[in-house]
Design a protein around this motif. Structure first.
Motif, PDB file in Angstrom:
ATOM      1  N   ARG A  12       0.853  -1.189   0.000  1.00  0.00           N
ATOM      2  CA  ARG A  12       0.000   0.000   0.000  1.00  0.00           C
ATOM      3  C   ARG A  12       0.885   1.234   0.000  1.00  0.00           C
ATOM      4  N   ILE A  13       0.481   2.228  -0.741  1.00  0.00           N
ATOM      5  CA  ILE A  13       1.176   3.522  -0.751  1.00  0.00           C
ATOM      6  C   ILE A  13       0.240   4.551  -0.122  1.00  0.00           C
ATOM      7  N   PHE A  14       0.739   5.256   0.897  1.00  0.00           N
ATOM      8  CA  PHE A  14      -0.052   6.276   1.585  1.00  0.00           C
ATOM      9  C   PHE A  14       0.532   7.654   1.298  1.00  0.00           C
ATOM     10  N   GLY A  15      -0.359   8.631   1.196  1.00  0.00           N
ATOM     11  CA  GLY A  15       0.071  10.002   0.954  1.00  0.00           C
ATOM     12  C   GLY A  15      -1.106  10.949   1.104  1.00  0.00           C
ATOM     13  N   ASN A  16      -1.175  11.898   0.186  1.00  0.00           N
ATOM     14  CA  ASN A  16      -2.260  12.880   0.183  1.00  0.00           C
ATOM     15  C   ASN A  16      -2.868  12.878  -1.214  1.00  0.00           C
ATOM     16  N   PRO A  17      -3.951  12.129  -1.417  1.00  0.00           N
ATOM     17  CA  PRO A  17      -4.464  11.907  -2.764  1.00  0.00           C
ATOM     18  C   PRO A  17      -4.897  13.197  -3.470  1.00  0.00           C
ATOM     19  N   VAL A  18      -4.680  13.186  -4.794  1.00  0.00           N
ATOM     20  CA  VAL A  18      -5.207  14.257  -5.644  1.00  0.00           C
ATOM     21  C   VAL A  18      -6.683  13.988  -5.874  1.00  0.00           C
ATOM     22  N   SER A  19      -7.503  14.984  -5.672  1.00  0.00           N
ATOM     23  CA  SER A  19      -8.947  14.810  -5.774  1.00  0.00           C
ATOM     24  C   SER A  19      -9.345  14.266  -7.139  1.00  0.00           C
ATOM     25  N   GLU A  20     -10.113  13.159  -7.139  1.00  0.00           N
ATOM     26  CA  GLU A  20     -10.702  12.525  -8.320  1.00  0.00           C
ATOM     27  C   GLU A  20      -9.668  11.974  -9.292  1.00  0.00           C
ATOM     28  N   GLN A  21      -8.414  11.857  -8.882  1.00  0.00           N
ATOM     29  CA  GLN A  21      -7.403  11.302  -9.787  1.00  0.00           C
ATOM     30  C   GLN A  21      -7.438   9.779  -9.738  1.00  0.00           C
ATOM     31  N   ARG A  22      -7.332   9.160 -10.921  1.00  0.00           N
ATOM     32  CA  ARG A  22      -7.189   7.713 -10.987  1.00  0.00           C
ATOM     33  C   ARG A  22      -6.199   7.367 -12.096  1.00  0.00           C
ATOM     34  N   VAL A  23      -5.544   6.224 -11.938  1.00  0.00           N
ATOM     35  CA  VAL A  23      -4.497   5.810 -12.870  1.00  0.00           C
ATOM     36  C   VAL A  23      -4.841   4.436 -13.424  1.00  0.00           C
ATOM     37  N   GLU A  24      -4.698   4.275 -14.737  1.00  0.00           N
ATOM     38  CA  GLU A  24      -4.914   2.978 -15.374  1.00  0.00           C
ATOM     39  C   GLU A  24      -3.640   2.551 -16.089  1.00  0.00           C
ATOM     40  N   ILE A  25      -3.360   1.234 -16.063  1.00  0.00           N
ATOM     41  CA  ILE A  25      -2.233   0.672 -16.803  1.00  0.00           C
ATOM     42  C   ILE A  25      -2.820  -0.205 -17.909  1.00  0.00           C
ATOM     43  N   LYS A  26      -2.446   0.076 -19.158  1.00  0.00           N
ATOM     44  CA  LYS A  26      -2.986  -0.668 -20.294  1.00  0.00           C
ATOM     45  C   LYS A  26      -1.849  -1.284 -21.109  1.00  0.00           C
ATOM     46  N   THR A  27      -2.156  -2.453 -21.660  1.00  0.00           N
ATOM     47  CA  THR A  27      -1.196  -3.188 -22.472  1.00  0.00           C
ATOM     48  C   THR A  27      -1.705  -3.244 -23.910  1.00  0.00           C
ATOM     49  N   THR A  28      -0.829  -2.925 -24.856  1.00  0.00           N
ATOM     50  CA  THR A  28      -1.211  -2.947 -26.271  1.00  0.00           C
ATOM     51  C   THR A  28      -0.124  -3.648 -27.081  1.00  0.00           C
ATOM     52  N   ASP A  29      -0.437  -3.864 -28.343  1.00  0.00           N
ATOM     53  CA  ASP A  29       0.535  -4.405 -29.310  1.00  0.00           C
ATOM     54  C   ASP A  29       1.156  -5.713 -28.836  1.00  0.00           C
TER      55      ASP A  29
END
Length: 496
Positions: A358-375
């Motif tokens: 788990r990573i703890f900090g001070n979240p940016v409001s409404e930010q989310r991150v996705e990791i996608k694989t292509t090719d």
């Protein structure tokens, strides 16, 4: 008439002189009446007699109570290395009535005779003994300060306030003790002396942790491992412990190799299967690449800048393609930078058969991150046959099932709400295929197509793991795959 006056005056003067001389001779080396030391009358005593009189009072056995929180220590002056200074005391007693001119001394003697004069005690102090006893008491008195800390319960984080400690104030304690000695005038009830203490702040205060800005979880990411390989599990737990509760300041770069260090037996790492040149052998440190890979994904999803990362030479079973991170001490590292404006805290724990970071900090409001694989490109494995003289003529045996290789591109996409604000290509990874290897009897030509070998009804595809086959292979084969610790990339051995 005048002659009689002179004679009378002469007689008076002579009497005075004789009285003065007699007084001088009588009190020569004696203390004048009315003088006492520690309430012990010493008038008319000589120096040696004063010493004997004071010794009989047992000043050395005067009890001293050193009081500190909830405890009392008892000592005698002698034990403390403190004895009366008899020479000093006798000198001071003999000086009374002898320090001024004749008139002043007569007045002083009459005052002492009428009102008395008690001399406070003076001592010879062994400071080394005092320091030694205070040092001994210091260990009993000391209460260690408690650093403030983060309390992590699942995905929640809070601050446990720090607590001040207590320790003996050596200089102030000695100063107060010596002052008490100066006031000592008689052997009486024990001298009560309170040890002077001072508060000590913890190195890490509550305010310091509050200033880090860490107050919520940014990401929770986990991978699964088999519990059957105890050595590999030990390595995972050990490496996980090194990174647990690691705090990064804004702009700080994390290095897995620096934090975890070299995976050696001396540091507690165990032997587990590794791959060297395509073969399984025993090696130290297997499993720690699952820790680095899990941490890599947590860093990705918390939107930290990746400085250095290398994929394994072959695909791993505990993560999707393009999401692993191999390490080799002093050669390959996982490095990422805290690109946030606040501190972050890494929590790494083994929970049953899961490695949870788990990573703890001070979240940016409404930010989310996705990791996608292509090719994604699948690379079929090479098929090899080798003659094995231990096999019978016409017999064949598969000795390595093989696995496909891959080429893949990985992206990180950042959203604020539903709006895409950044798209970043993280890597283009290559995973080397593992060949299918058959052993055949000596009379069967190695060049012959495998599917034409006598007595063989299976196809090569039965021994090549595809995407679905890797997902559903049997329990024994899955456990074997999960036990792989190290991978060979080109001519190097990498921790897996």
């Amino acid at each position: 008439m005048g002659k009689k006056v002179l004679v009378t005056a002469g007689i008076i003067l002579l009497v005075i002189l004789l009285i003065g001389l007699g007084d001088y001779l009588y009190f020569l080396n004696k203390v004048y009446p009315g003088v006492s030391i520690g309430q012990e009358a010493v008038g008319l005593l000589k120096a040696e007699e004063i010493k004997e009189a004071l010794k009989s009072r047992g000043f050395e056995q005067q009890e001293v109570l050193f009081k500190y929180p909830k405890e009392v220590e008892k000592y005698s002056l002698e034990t403390l290395g403190i004895i009366p200074d008899y020479q000093c005391l006798s000198d001071r007693a003999l000086q009374i009535g002898r320090e001024g001119n004749i008139n002043e001394n007569i007045v002083k003697r009459l005052e002492v005779l009428r009102e008395g004069k008690d001399i406070s005690l003076c001592f010879i102090v062994n400071e080394q003994k005092i320091d030694s006893i205070l040092q001994e008491l210091s260990g009993k008195i000391k209460i260690e300060a408690k650093d403030a800390d983060f309390d992590i319960k699942g995905d929640e984080i809070s601050i446990i306030p720090g607590e001040n400690g207590i320790e003996l104030d050596n200089e102030k304690s000695k100063e107060c003790f010596y002052h008490a000695l100066k006031e000592l005038r008689e052997v009486k009830a024990p001298i009560e002396f309170s040890i002077m203490c001072k508060e000590v702040e913890p190195e890490l205060t509550t305010e310091t942790l509050e200033e880090t800005g860490i107050n919520q979880m940014l990401v929770n990411f986990h991978t699964v491992f088999s519990q059957n390989d105890q050595n590999r599990n030990q390595n995972i737990k050990l490496a996980s412990g090194f990174i647990n509760l690691y705090m990064m300041a804004p702009g700080e770069v994390f290095s897995f190799n620096q934090v975890v260090g070299n995976a050696t037996a001396e540091r507690g790492f165990k032997e587990a299967p590794i791959i060297v040149g395509g073969q399984f052998v025993q090696g130290v440190g297997g499993g720690i690449c699952q820790v680095s890979s899990t941490l890599y994904n947590a860093a990705l999803l918390s939107n930290m800048e990746i400085i250095e990362r290398t994929n394994h030479g072959r695909a791993v079973g505990y993560l999707p393609l393009g999401r692993d991170a191999t390490i080799a001490y002093d050669y390959l590292d996982l490095k990422f930078k805290n690109s946030h404006s606040h501190h972050i805290l890494i929590s790494s724990r083994v929970e049953d058969n899961k490695l949870v970071i788990r990573i703890f900090g001070n979240p940016v409001s409404e930010q989310r991150v996705e990791i996608k694989t292509t090719d994604v490109v699948r690379i079929e494995p090479e098929i090899k046959t080798e003659v094995n003289n231990q096999l019978k003529s016409g017999e064949k045996k598969i000795v390595q099932s093989g696995s496909p290789g891959y080429r893949v591109t990985v992206w990180r996409i950042v959203y604020i709400g539903e709006e895409e604000v950044n798209r970043e290509r993280l890597s283009r990874d290559y995973y080397k295929p593992s060949p299918v290897i058959y052993h055949v009897g000596p009379q069967v030509q190695a060049e012959a197509p495998v599917d034409n070998l006598p007595g063989n009804n299976e196809s090569v595809e039965d021994y090549v793991e595809g995407e679905e086959e890797r997902e559903y292979r049997g329990e024994e084969d899955r456990e074997h795959q999960e036990s792989i610790n190290l991978e060979m990339l080109h001519d190097f051995v990498f921790l897996r």
